[in-house]
Scaffold this motif. Structure first.
Motif, PDB file in Angstrom:
ATOM      1  N   UNK A 420     110.534  20.428  73.829  1.00  0.00           N
ATOM      2  CA  UNK A 420     110.044  21.711  73.340  1.00  0.00           C
ATOM      3  C   UNK A 420     108.837  21.574  72.434  1.00  0.00           C
ATOM      4  N   UNK A 421     108.716  20.437  71.761  1.00  0.00           N
ATOM      5  CA  UNK A 421     107.596  20.248  70.832  1.00  0.00           C
ATOM      6  C   UNK A 421     106.310  19.829  71.534  1.00  0.00           C
ATOM      7  N   UNK A 422     106.422  19.238  72.722  1.00  0.00           N
ATOM      8  CA  UNK A 422     105.198  18.832  73.420  1.00  0.00           C
ATOM      9  C   UNK A 422     104.849  19.775  74.570  1.00  0.00           C
ATOM     10  N   UNK A 423     105.776  20.662  74.943  1.00  0.00           N
ATOM     11  CA  UNK A 423     105.509  21.569  76.050  1.00  0.00           C
ATOM     12  C   UNK A 423     104.262  22.423  75.821  1.00  0.00           C
ATOM     13  N   UNK A 424     104.037  22.970  74.615  1.00  0.00           N
ATOM     14  CA  UNK A 424     102.814  23.760  74.424  1.00  0.00           C
ATOM     15  C   UNK A 424     101.536  22.957  74.644  1.00  0.00           C
ATOM     16  N   UNK A 425     101.599  21.646  74.379  1.00  0.00           N
ATOM     17  CA  UNK A 425     100.409  20.816  74.558  1.00  0.00           C
ATOM     18  C   UNK A 425     100.152  20.495  76.027  1.00  0.00           C
ATOM     19  N   UNK A 426     101.139  20.720  76.873  1.00  0.00           N
ATOM     20  CA  UNK A 426     100.953  20.436  78.297  1.00  0.00           C
ATOM     21  C   UNK A 426     100.666  21.687  79.116  1.00  0.00           C
ATOM     22  N   UNK A 427     100.795  22.840  78.513  1.00  0.00           N
ATOM     23  CA  UNK A 427     100.581  24.086  79.255  1.00  0.00           C
ATOM     24  C   UNK A 427      99.138  24.218  79.720  1.00  0.00           C
ATOM     25  N   UNK A 428      98.199  24.046  78.792  1.00  0.00           N
ATOM     26  CA  UNK A 428      96.779  24.194  79.146  1.00  0.00           C
ATOM     27  C   UNK A 428      96.349  23.158  80.178  1.00  0.00           C
ATOM     28  N   UNK A 429      96.685  21.861  80.026  1.00  0.00           N
ATOM     29  CA  UNK A 429      96.327  20.896  81.078  1.00  0.00           C
ATOM     30  C   UNK A 429      96.892  21.254  82.443  1.00  0.00           C
ATOM     31  N   UNK A 430      98.120  21.749  82.486  1.00  0.00           N
ATOM     32  CA  UNK A 430      98.713  22.112  83.774  1.00  0.00           C
ATOM     33  C   UNK A 430      97.952  23.275  84.408  1.00  0.00           C
ATOM     34  N   UNK A 431      97.690  24.303  83.605  1.00  0.00           N
ATOM     35  CA  UNK A 431      96.969  25.478  84.135  1.00  0.00           C
ATOM     36  C   UNK A 431      95.565  25.078  84.584  1.00  0.00           C
ATOM     37  N   UNK A 432      94.863  24.289  83.745  1.00  0.00           N
ATOM     38  CA  UNK A 432      93.505  23.859  84.096  1.00  0.00           C
ATOM     39  C   UNK A 432      93.472  23.017  85.357  1.00  0.00           C
ATOM     40  N   UNK A 433      94.435  22.101  85.498  1.00  0.00           N
ATOM     41  CA  UNK A 433      94.471  21.242  86.682  1.00  0.00           C
ATOM     42  C   UNK A 433      94.765  22.057  87.936  1.00  0.00           C
ATOM     43  N   UNK A 434      95.713  23.002  87.851  1.00  0.00           N
ATOM     44  CA  UNK A 434      96.040  23.832  89.007  1.00  0.00           C
ATOM     45  C   UNK A 434      94.858  24.708  89.405  1.00  0.00           C
ATOM     46  N   UNK A 435      94.135  25.235  88.413  1.00  0.00           N
ATOM     47  CA  UNK A 435      92.984  26.084  88.717  1.00  0.00           C
ATOM     48  C   UNK A 435      91.883  25.280  89.407  1.00  0.00           C
ATOM     49  N   UNK A 436      91.546  24.106  88.843  1.00  0.00           N
ATOM     50  CA  UNK A 436      90.508  23.285  89.468  1.00  0.00           C
ATOM     51  C   UNK A 436      90.925  22.846  90.866  1.00  0.00           C
ATOM     52  N   UNK A 437      92.186  22.423  90.982  1.00  0.00           N
ATOM     53  CA  UNK A 437      92.647  21.950  92.275  1.00  0.00           C
ATOM     54  C   UNK A 437      92.605  23.015  93.351  1.00  0.00           C
ATOM     55  N   UNK A 438      92.863  24.253  92.996  1.00  0.00           N
ATOM     56  CA  UNK A 438      92.835  25.330  93.988  1.00  0.00           C
ATOM     57  C   UNK A 438      91.433  25.881  94.210  1.00  0.00           C
ATOM     58  N   UNK A 439      90.564  25.806  93.189  1.00  0.00           N
ATOM     59  CA  UNK A 439      89.246  26.423  93.272  1.00  0.00           C
ATOM     60  C   UNK A 439      88.217  25.532  93.977  1.00  0.00           C
ATOM     61  N   UNK A 440      88.132  24.262  93.594  1.00  0.00           N
ATOM     62  CA  UNK A 440      87.051  23.406  94.088  1.00  0.00           C
ATOM     63  C   UNK A 440      87.077  23.242  95.608  1.00  0.00           C
ATOM     64  N   UNK A 441      88.223  22.977  96.251  1.00  0.00           N
ATOM     65  CA  UNK A 441      88.180  22.871  97.718  1.00  0.00           C
ATOM     66  C   UNK A 441      87.702  24.147  98.403  1.00  0.00           C
ATOM     67  N   UNK A 442      87.847  25.283  97.736  1.00  0.00           N
ATOM     68  CA  UNK A 442      87.411  26.536  98.332  1.00  0.00           C
ATOM     69  C   UNK A 442      85.907  26.719  98.334  1.00  0.00           C
ATOM     70  N   UNK A 443      85.190  26.035  97.458  1.00  0.00           N
ATOM     71  CA  UNK A 443      83.730  26.192  97.409  1.00  0.00           C
ATOM     72  C   UNK A 443      83.012  25.064  98.135  1.00  0.00           C
ATOM     73  N   UNK A 444      83.747  24.056  98.618  1.00  0.00           N
ATOM     74  CA  UNK A 444      83.147  22.987  99.404  1.00  0.00           C
ATOM     75  C   UNK A 444      83.038  23.443 100.848  1.00  0.00           C
ATOM     76  N   UNK A 445      81.913  23.100 101.498  1.00  0.00           N
ATOM     77  CA  UNK A 445      81.697  23.509 102.882  1.00  0.00           C
ATOM     78  C   UNK A 445      82.789  22.953 103.783  1.00  0.00           C
ATOM     79  N   UNK A 446      83.196  23.746 104.749  1.00  0.00           N
ATOM     80  CA  UNK A 446      84.228  23.317 105.684  1.00  0.00           C
ATOM     81  C   UNK A 446      85.554  23.986 105.400  1.00  0.00           C
ATOM     82  N   UNK A 447      86.572  23.563 106.142  1.00  0.00           N
ATOM     83  CA  UNK A 447      87.901  24.147 105.999  1.00  0.00           C
ATOM     84  C   UNK A 447      88.531  23.752 104.658  1.00  0.00           C
ATOM     85  N   UNK A 448      89.373  24.650 104.172  1.00  0.00           N
ATOM     86  CA  UNK A 448      90.084  24.383 102.923  1.00  0.00           C
ATOM     87  C   UNK A 448      91.053  23.221 103.148  1.00  0.00           C
ATOM     88  N   UNK A 449      91.007  22.226 102.234  1.00  0.00           N
ATOM     89  CA  UNK A 449      91.829  21.032 102.378  1.00  0.00           C
ATOM     90  C   UNK A 449      92.941  21.026 101.329  1.00  0.00           C
TER      91      UNK A 449
END
Length: 677
Positions: A420-449
């Motif tokens: 419970x004490x470290x969960x708040x510190x992992x929330x932002x990294x998780x959200x940021x990683x999920x956003x980048x992971x879903x966004x970047x393949x969508x702007x690269x030419x070609x089919x979504x990977x």
């Protein structure tokens, strides 16, 4: 007569290595101080005579002494001087002498930089390294003499060094790789010394960790250099082929990575002692296995040395003695180094153990895929080829799990953690990683990977979680710079190495997914389009090099009509032997490489050209450099230089404070940082 002095130097070095393997070890058991102290002088003597032999062989190459058979096979009069000297290790005999020289150098380094070790421990460590030296010196003298003469008919000129080796990569890559290979002999010697003495405590782990880190750093850089060399030199644009010899270097790296983390747990918490010993034994054993694969003739590889059965049998016997003897000793003495410390599931120990097991399992799959075809052929079960699909199927998934656990484990405390004490510190990294992971393949030419989305998510997760942990550790500091200055080098090394792992993971995945390769036929003056770029072949001219003729193409690369670069790939034909080599030209960038190789002339105006678009390929080597840098920084931690008794008190205090933080009791960010891995 000078080459004979080289042979004599090796014989003297063998005698000194024999004394080193016997006298100090005997002294450590019967308490004779003088015998134990002789380990240092014997180590120096062995190094001096091996270095003398190595220098004599280098001199033979420099002076074109073709009366030496090895020189005549690997060099010629027109070979540039830098390649004459690097040709010393361009073949089997010389590369083996380089191995012995590096082993003698590591032995000397241990004798010089381990003066705080108890003399009985140092005597045993150096004695074990002397035993290893005896095996390799016998191998060199008996089956692989680099000073063998061609008499009386001395050739007027030699043969040609393999054109693949006439490259700066030969100057740097083999010595760096061997420094890693042979460096694991040090931690192997520490492990054997611990089993013999029954002493394996936090002090033992502190003595072993810098040497393990050093070997791992060299091996990381050596593998990266080999990958980079193959990428630009072989002309096919690949950076890893799951070749058996490539795998031979990867195996000790994987087990060495597990060993580094296991040593951290043994030092900090006194756990997994037997597991650490096994990893130390396996890391060096796999280095020896790589030597067997490269030099025995049982595999076919562009990297392998031609060899005869006698050499293969010798190495196999030596490998059996080392592995069998060390595992037998472990079976007999393992009970004296039991671990007694406990921990909860949600703790750093548990997650580190999981990752060490994953790295070890990855090594097992790579080992199985590498040796199974050899075993199948030897047992007349048919010739079986294990290729890229096998390795990728298991290896990629295992490394993905490693990355997922790494981002969680970096914030955990020793023994137990209140999530419970470290969960708040992992929330932002998780959200940021999920956003980048879903966004970047969508702007690269070609089919979504989906695969690209997963790799970006995992890599970003490791990076963001590492930076979040850094912020967490300095949050109570009065100033940002003050907080950074109080964290230990060991912590910074860990942080940088993990970020490097993330870059290599993303670079390897994205490059594999998005690479574009075209083999085209193009006439002088014409253009072709590939991966969003235009390639125009202006001309192909003939030029003369130091020891070759080359057809050099001039290719303009444009994007949206604007010139991006001019590339000049070459097709070389060497004077001696008539060997033909492709020299690609690369327009390198942080986000992509444009790679062009010149093929054969198809008629008077048309040429075959290979074009590669390689996205983020440099991230693979950047990650390897960061991992090696992190390992090197961790070696600078002061606890590897402090006196044992004082440091043990500080370590215990750090652990208590960090555990207290996990329980919610007051603890400063400063002590939290120092207590980190």
């Amino acid at each position: 007569m000078i080459p004979e002095f080289g042979q004599l130097s090796l014989i003297i070095a063998l005698l000194l290595a024999t004394c080193l393997s016997v006298v100090p070890m005997a002294g450590s058991f019967n308490g004779r101080l003088v015998w134990m102290l002789s380990a240092r002088s014997l180590s120096v003597g062995m190094f001096v005579f091996v270095a003398l032999a190595f220098a004599i062989l280098a001199y033979a190459f420099y002076t074109d002494d073709f009366s030496v058979a090895y020189v005549a096979r690997q060099s010629n009069l027109v070979l540039p001087v830098q390649y004459k000297l690097s040709a010393v290790w361009g073949g089997h005999e010389g590369s083996l002498l380089l191995w012995v020289f590096i082993l003698a150098s590591w032995t000397l380094a241990v004798s010089v930089f381990s003066r705080r070790l108890p003399i009985d421990v140092l005597a045993r460590v150096l004695s074990v390294m002397g035993m290893i030296a005896v095996g390799f010196l016998l191998f060199t003298i008996a089956t692989s003499n680099p000073f063998e003469r061609i008499l009386p008919n001395i050739p007027s000129d030699g043969s040609d060094l393999n054109p693949l080796l006439q490259d700066p990569g030969l100057i740097i890559h083999p010595p760096m790789l061997y420094m890693g290979y042979v460096g694991f002999s040090v931690v192997f010697a520490f492990a054997i010394a611990a089993l013999l003495s029954g002493r394996m405590d936090a002090a033992w782990a502190r003595w072993s960790r810098p040497w393990t880190n050093a070997a791992w750093c060299f091996l990381s850089l050596g593998i990266a250099l080999g990958s980079w060399w193959a990428y630009y030199e072989l002309g096919w644009g690949g950076w890893w082929f799951w070749d058996p010899v490539e795998n031979a270097s990867l195996l000790p790296w994987l087990v060495g990575t597990a060993l580094i983390h296991s040593l951290a747990m043994t030092e900090k918490r006194g756990v997994y002692k037997n597991w650490t010993l096994l990893l130390a034994i396996f890391s060096f054993s796999l280095s020896l296995l790589g030597t067997f694969l490269v030099r025995s003739g049982v595999i076919t590889s562009v990297h392998a040395f031609a060899s005869d059965p006698t050499r293969g049998v010798f190495i196999l016997a030596f490998l059996g003695i080392v592995v069998g003897g060390s595992l037998t000793l472990f079976a007999v003495r393992a009970q004296v180094v039991k671990s007694i410390s406990g921990f909860d599931f949600l703790s750093r120990e548990a997650f580190l153990l999981a990752n060490t097991i994953l790295f070890f399992i990855a090594a097992l799959f790579v080992l199985l895929g590498t040796v199974y075809p050899i075993i199948s052929d030897a047992l007349n079960l048919g010739k079986i080829s294990v290729g890229e699909p096998w390795f990728n199927f298991f290896f990629v998934k295992l490394m993905a799990v490693v990355a997922a656990l790494l981002g969680i484990g970096i914030m955990l405390n020793w023994k137990k953690t209140d999530y419970g004490k470290i969960r708040p510190w992992q929330t932002v990294p998780i959200i940021g990683a999920l956003w980048l992971g879903s966004f970047i393949p969508g702007v690269i030419e070609g089919d979504y990977s989906i695969a690209a989305a997963i790799s970006i998510t995992l890599g970003s997760w490791v990076i963001f979680a590492s930076l979040a942990d850094l912020k967490r550790k300095i949050r109570h500091a009065p100033r940002f710079t003050a907080g950074l200055s109080k964290l230990s080098p060991s912590y910074y090394g860990m942080l940088i190495a993990h970020i490097g792992f993330a870059f290599s993971l993303m670079g390897a995945s994205l490059n594999t997914i998005y690479s574009d390769q075209r083999d085209v036929r193009i006439a002088i003056g014409d253009s072709v389009f590939a991966a969003g770029y235009e390639y125009e072949l202006l001309d192909v001219t003939r030029v003369k090099g130091a020891n070759y003729f080359a057809d050099v193409g001039e290719i303009i690369v444009r994007k949206h009509g604007k010139e991006v670069s001019r590339l000049r790939p070459e097709k070389r034909r060497y004077f001696s032997g008539g060997n033909v080599m492709t020299e690609a030209d690369i327009d390198a960038g942080f986000t992509r490489d444009i790679y062009v190789a010149l093929g054969e002339q198809l008629d008077n105006t048309d040429w075959a050209i290979r074009i590669h678009f390689k996205p983020v390929v440099r991230w693979i080597w950047l990650g390897a450099i960061l991992m090696a840098l992190g390992g090197g920084i961790a070696m600078a931690d002061k606890r590897y230089r402090a006196r044992q008794s004082v440091r043990e008190q500080v370590t215990d205090a750090d652990d208590s404070l960090e555990d207290a933080q996990g329980e919610g009791q007051p603890a400063t960010a400063m002590t939290d940082g120092v207590a980190s891995q």
